[in-house]
Design a protein around this motif. Structure first.
Motif, PDB file in Angstrom:
ATOM      1  N   LYS A  31       9.565 -10.453  -9.276  1.00 32.16           N
ATOM      2  CA  LYS A  31       8.399 -10.845  -9.280  1.00 32.16           C
ATOM      3  C   LYS A  31       7.483 -10.922 -10.533  1.00 32.16           C
ATOM      4  O   LYS A  31       6.506 -10.490 -10.730  1.00 32.16           O
ATOM      5  N   ARG A  91       5.725 -12.992 -11.225  1.00 32.86           N
ATOM      6  CA  ARG A  91       4.123 -13.527 -11.266  1.00 32.86           C
ATOM      7  C   ARG A  91       3.291 -12.432 -11.549  1.00 32.86           C
ATOM      8  O   ARG A  91       2.275 -12.685 -12.195  1.00 32.86           O
ATOM      9  N   LEU A  92       3.822 -11.198 -11.443  1.00 33.82           N
ATOM     10  CA  LEU A  92       2.881 -10.028 -11.557  1.00 33.82           C
ATOM     11  C   LEU A  92       2.689  -9.937 -13.070  1.00 33.82           C
ATOM     12  O   LEU A  92       1.336  -9.643 -13.460  1.00 33.82           O
ATOM     13  N   MET A 150       0.807  -3.334 -16.367  1.00 37.88           N
ATOM     14  CA  MET A 150       2.085  -3.213 -17.273  1.00 37.88           C
ATOM     15  C   MET A 150       2.260  -4.613 -17.853  1.00 37.88           C
ATOM     16  O   MET A 150       1.751  -5.541 -17.036  1.00 37.88           O
ATOM     17  N   LEU A 160      -4.421 -11.050  -8.750  1.00 37.79           N
ATOM     18  CA  LEU A 160      -3.279 -10.640  -8.077  1.00 37.79           C
ATOM     19  C   LEU A 160      -3.699 -10.828  -6.570  1.00 37.79           C
ATOM     20  O   LEU A 160      -2.773 -11.360  -5.990  1.00 37.79           O
ATOM     21  N   LEU A 212      11.864  -8.960 -14.184  1.00 32.42           N
ATOM     22  CA  LEU A 212      11.330  -8.781 -13.049  1.00 32.42           C
ATOM     23  C   LEU A 212      11.318  -9.692 -11.883  1.00 32.42           C
ATOM     24  O   LEU A 212      11.265 -11.070 -12.184  1.00 32.42           O
TER      25      LEU A 212
END
Lengths: 352, 352, 352, 352
Positions: free
Chosen positions: C235, C237-238, C207, C20, C233
């Motif tokens: 983002k 990417r998370l 998560m 991340l 979501l």
């Protein structure tokens, strides 16, 4: 073929049809604002001896249950019901379809005990579970049994203590209140539930249930809920006229009384011939336990539901009487049971 | 006081009541399995000239719309409707309450154009928006106008091209098909929608709408949806008997014809007295534009809706005629308008 | 205080955080169209050995269950689940809130048998009941047990035969597939369910759950359902980054393996000290049965759930290990149980 | 390729990631009971200067809107919103999917006027329509405009007078409150809405929105609603840590300030080159009107949304800046616009 299948085989009591015919060309407002609906509300408030209740007429039991319960609850609220409850078994998931879980407990002869309510609450402690908020019972129950005053009061107390609503499905309430076992008047009964309905469909009307809302916080905007669920009839006179006829005199009670008497006669006659019953009931539903062979013979002349298998060779059937049940058909049914039983026993003896 | 407020002021056509009375004590199955419902289905298939349709009888328009549309759609599907559409304006959010957005476009005289459907599709390109899936129109529209064959075919084509369902609310379909402007038979009309309903409540029945499902993928398990929404009547005979009476001969058409004729008579009479109309209609709804003073006077003798303000001193009212509208009341209304107008004009002249 | 309360006490495996951080300032598309999500999908298709599946990443288990199940079902459809099923017990009525009844059967050690599915079908014969359409199971179950290949195949067969969907909640799927008892690879397992999810939250991610949809008719428009339920979501990417890290090598399996090994070590150590278990499990959940006095002492140093009362003086607790569980804490826990037991027994002896 | 497409192209502000990494192995409670969430709540109550508010952290904007609005309303309640409202346009019918109609009015530059609220109420007089109950606005709006204190107070007054809830979508609230035009502090702003959320996703967090509930009757049982909608994260620390970082000092405001400054710089630079704008905005969204030819050229180097066609040859695009927008990219964009415009104009001149 004569039917003991349910209490909605015939049309309506002739007095209701007569009233429909006589008022037919009178112009009326719609959607519950007709003069007949107003009169029916006035009559019911009088009988219930409470001017502060709200009364709405809906078309059928499932519709009344789903409209009322979904109007009363917030999205995270759930219903507690005995596992025989009509909303859980026979309404096609109508309550869940409005977003609410129905939590069931085994019940006893179709009834719910206060300690079962408390056990459900204990098992639903926080936001990982739903919040139980409404207790649903039927009087009479789906097994034909009724709540005595003490039982209803005890349930009401557990509801009050835990801030739960008590809702009674009275699809056959007339039959409960006219039962020989019953110890409440309509007004006495009505004091307990936060809301309940008085069934018309199963007691002589073409259709129609009267929903009584007693608790103030449940009254607000209920007409919106009715309209939104498609439960508001344009020609509301159809319901107003019928309930006026049922309650302007004794008709509602007389019809339920007849249904109960026919059930009693049937029960006595069958018992006299050695028939036992799944549940000891005192309303218009009976669950005699019969041999499969006897059932098969009876089906040639009568229609009724086979309720559940009892053992390898016997099952319980359900017999329902109504305002329209004819005494001679009851007597004929008893006579037929007697005759068929004799025939079967003889055959078995001769084989032996 | 005489009412032109709607087409459900009176009860049912006497022939329907008579049939109810005559069959009353006949024992019947419930929940749509009675012999009358079967006969009504047979008759309607014959009139529609299509044996492959499914037919279900429900109690009212809002109920039929919400039960059908929620059964047909998946959760992310939306409805396209003109902004005058009954489901958008007058059904208490019933469609949204089942989880579906109703996307509206302005419409023209209550009707929807194919290019409006395509514009909605263009504005809903991906999963950040809902997916439009069903086109809802009413025939006649809520403004009393009707779809001509070409218009309906064009809408059907845009639906087919974009894999949308076409659904027609036929609360007053009889009136549309009996309109002088109409160029389709019931069978010709019925070939276009994937589903539609034929209104009984507003054409002489106590209550009842016949839902016709033509598209195969929409037929499956529809009885489950009816039960779940509280739309299945125990004494389904009540609907079966009425629709049998309406369709066994010409009654359904005669009743709609009468309503249209009364509307035409009213329109001609008013127009002859210089009254103009908000919309040029050919069914049983009229929207005359009258001065507020005239409206106030009329309200002393007649009940009707005030539809919308037109300018500072005039408003459009809505007049509805029905199978039960009496010719002498129509004539009296015209005469009253004439007399009141004269009186007002005189007064204005004398003041001038 | 050390926690064996659950497998989400710590943050994420450091490798995920590192990824991340490293990719943080790279500009990416949102809503599932980022390059990491695409890569994670590619990797998962490879591991599952099936290019024809659809894969979506959601945020948590309840969200995944409710989004998937409500997307897959029509309004009158119901779910069949064992009564220990997470959706029935611990998701706040999330499935019912989308309109669907969850029908439960007792289960055996948290698992569902094919004959139970057929019994539910037999009890739901027509439109007065809901139509069961989806079988929900968890692997491992909520009791830590797992399905063997034969059991899963048998369930699949009963589903196929009755046109039911098979859905597997894999919140701890890694632990099931790394269990010593397990006899399936991910690819072998994945061949059975119509849809299932691979849990990230409980196996080292901050998560995230990966929903795999195999059956074609369930794939259409699923992104609409995600958006509509608030499960998409911005983002994304998370989720993409974390699942890429978990599946680009062996990390996902190593983490589950560690959790299982710690549970095994705990189980062996406790058993060696005479502790028995409520259920014989082989994943990362244990249900040791301990005296209330022992439990009380342990609570001073450890946090865990008390699962259920077993008899007057003993209860079962739930211990969960995870990717982050430290071996020395496991050993300390065992040593503490041994010491406390000895102390209690001595005291009891001295009192005797 | 550099993106001005939205404010969630990058990951999170490095300080947030650092805090995640540093606390990673600390064991914490889940579902909102972790120490970081508690700290973030404490900090926000301090900033809002109100200890009596409830604060919950959710994952994204659509999720927050649907969870809050469906928890606040009864089934017959509807939402009033400007037609540009995010819930109406870009949330896949999420509000309607929970059963509530969204009634829209045209709005003015994305804002709602009190008189529009009253007009909606007048058009929804009884149970044939839904009951409007919640006013939804966004600050900043979807067009980048903001509400001034007077405007917000006027809306609040019309809500109070009509017993409506005022709800503010603050997906970009930081940007609104840091706008040069803004005349309210967070605490002053917060006094008006009954509930609102502070967006994290679009202001430097990986994900997360802080929902503030001020009105007491809306607070009860909100955690149930979160769980039921799948909006409660097991590892709630993920949200708690990020919001603690954003609000423990000035970070939240600094990030919004940077985004606004970058937008201002972009606006000034474009205006200096003769570019006009669809709306005069003061936050981090710009809607410059450009020729299609210019847009086409820009798309080779930059990604952004084409918002709407303005006339045959020009369109408005949407440019969004964020906490991560680099000043040199802004300057480059301006320079590119200038250069391309010059080139185009020269070409046109040479053709002329």
């Amino acid at each position: 073929m004569y039917s003991f299948k349910n209490d909605y085989c015939e049309g309506a009591h002739p007095a209701l049809l007569k009233a429909l015919v006589e008022s037919n060309m009178q112009q009326e407002e719609g959607y519950g604002y007709d003069t007949f609906t107003k009169e029916a509300i006035r009559l019911l408030k009088e009988k219930i001896q409470n001017p502060d209740i709200d009364i709405h007429f809906l078309n059928g039991g499932t519709q009344t249950n789903l409209t009322a319960i979904s109007a009363f609850l917030k999205p995270h609220h759930a219903v507690i019901a005995p596992h025989t409850g009509h909303i859980f078994v026979n309404e096609a998931g109508a309550i869940e379809a409005t977003g609410h879980k129905v939590i069931t407990v085994p019940g006893y002869n179709g009834k719910l005990k206060p300690e079962q309510v408390e056990a459900v609450l204990a098992a639903h402690p926080d936001e990982h579970t739903v919040r139980p908020k409404l207790v649903y019972i039927s009087n009479p129950t789906e097994l034909g049994t009724i709540y005595k005053k003490d039982e209803l009061r005890a349930l009401k107390e557990v509801c009050t203590k835990n801030n739960l609503y008590l809702y009674v499905d009275g699809a056959r309430l007339g039959s409960a209140l006219m039962s020989a076992e019953n110890d409440m008047t309509l007004a006495e009964f009505a004091a307990y539930p936060d809301a309940f309905y008085i069934g018309g469909t199963k007691n002589g009307a073409l259709m129609g249930e009267a929903l009584i809302i007693q608790r103030d916080e449940l009254k607000e905007d209920f007409r919106y809920s009715m309209k939104q669920k498609g439960a508001m009839l344009a020609k509301s006179r159809l319901l107003g006229i019928q309930f006026t006829e049922l309650f302007k005199g004794h008709l509602f009670w007389d019809l339920a009384d007849h249904a109960n008497l026919m059930a009693q006669r049937l029960q006595d006659g069958l018992a006299a011939n050695g028939v036992t019953f799944l549940v000891q009931a005192s309303t218009n539903q009976l669950f005699p336990v019969l041999s499969d062979q006897l059932i098969e013979e009876l089906q040639k002349k009568y229609s009724f539901y086979i309720w559940q298998r009892v053992n390898e060779k016997t099952s319980a059937i359900r017999l329902i009487t109504s305002w329209a049940t004819r005494e001679e058909k009851v007597d004929q049914f008893i006579a037929d049971v007697k005759a068929i039983k004799n025939r079967i026993e003889k055959k078995q003896t001769s084989f032996a």
